[in-house]
Scaffold this motif. Sequence first.
Motif, PDB file in Angstrom:
ATOM      1  N   LYS A  42     -38.789 176.622 -25.917  1.00 19.56           N
ATOM      2  CA  LYS A  42     -39.074 175.946 -24.995  1.00 19.56           C
ATOM      3  C   LYS A  42     -39.772 176.981 -24.325  1.00 19.56           C
ATOM      4  O   LYS A  42     -40.127 176.849 -23.232  1.00 19.56           O
ATOM      5  N   ASN A 102     -33.680 176.752 -28.163  1.00 22.24           N
ATOM      6  CA  ASN A 102     -34.392 176.567 -27.467  1.00 22.24           C
ATOM      7  C   ASN A 102     -35.837 175.970 -28.910  1.00 22.24           C
ATOM      8  O   ASN A 102     -36.615 175.086 -28.716  1.00 22.24           O
ATOM      9  N   ASP A 115     -37.335 172.666 -30.472  1.00 17.32           N
ATOM     10  CA  ASP A 115     -37.145 171.293 -30.841  1.00 17.32           C
ATOM     11  C   ASP A 115     -36.015 170.307 -31.565  1.00 17.32           C
ATOM     12  O   ASP A 115     -35.977 171.065 -32.346  1.00 17.32           O
TER      13      ASP A 115
END
Length: 314
Positions: free
Chosen positions: A271, A221, A223
Amino acid sequence: MDHAADTFRTDLMTITRHVLNEQSRHPESRGDLTILLSHIVLGCKFVASAVNKAGLAKLTGLAGETNVQGEEQKKLDVLSNEVFVNALVSSGRTCVLVSEEDEKATFVDPKLRGKYCVCFDPLDGSSNIDCGVSIGTIFGIYMIKNQDTVTLEEVLQPGKDMIAAGYCMYGSSCTLVLSTGNGVNGFTLDPSLGEFIMTHPDIKIPPKGKIYSVNEGNAKNWDTPTAKYVEKCKYPTDGSSPKSLRYIGSMVADVHRTLLYGGIFLYPADKKSPSGKLRVMYEVFPMSFLMEEAGGQSFTGKGRSLDLIPTDII
């Protein structure tokens, strides 16, 4: 007989003595911060004693169940919160308290108010109690300009306005790390004396470290920049040795190791949690304050952590 060694052992720098020495550097001081810190230290001693009995929770009433008299037993994190709230209010030096355990700020009775706001997590990492992992208390202290009319907006100050911060780690030993804006010092609780003794004077984080600390279970999750950085820690392209992963899952323990051994601790947004999961006022700010006072740095990924202006106490 080693008289020199005996003399050294009797000339102990206790945390009380250290704080009084710091107070003497400010002739205008009335001792209010010293009194407040002494109450925080008392709370830490109480919680340290309770944590040491956690393995006997069902015998000592710390299991969060109901005893034979039908009385509700308090979980250790709830008990710790009550201990610190009572200690801070009774100091007569606080006007508002922000705790991880309480959804709303606690405004102290006007008759007992002082000029400080304390933000704290009474027992960080409490989910690790049953498996014996180090846990801890985190706190940060602000000054409030007008204690009689204090509002929630006055509590939402940037971390750079903090005047003191620290944590107490309950593990193989009980260690309290403190900064009042003049470096970082560590103290270990001597059970035989009931006193915190300075064992880590003037802590400075090593300029280079071989350890990175992050929950890689969240990697899917992250970046792209975060994922690339961690990948570089494991597979450096400059010919250097890879960094070692050490992640305890208790922020106090992970940050304490980072302060002493160097390296980096990350808890990045992802995320699932776009704003991150660390609480700004009683986790990010106190730990960032300590890290900078020890010669390190703390960033949000977009800027300096202590420059953040919180919008809520949660």
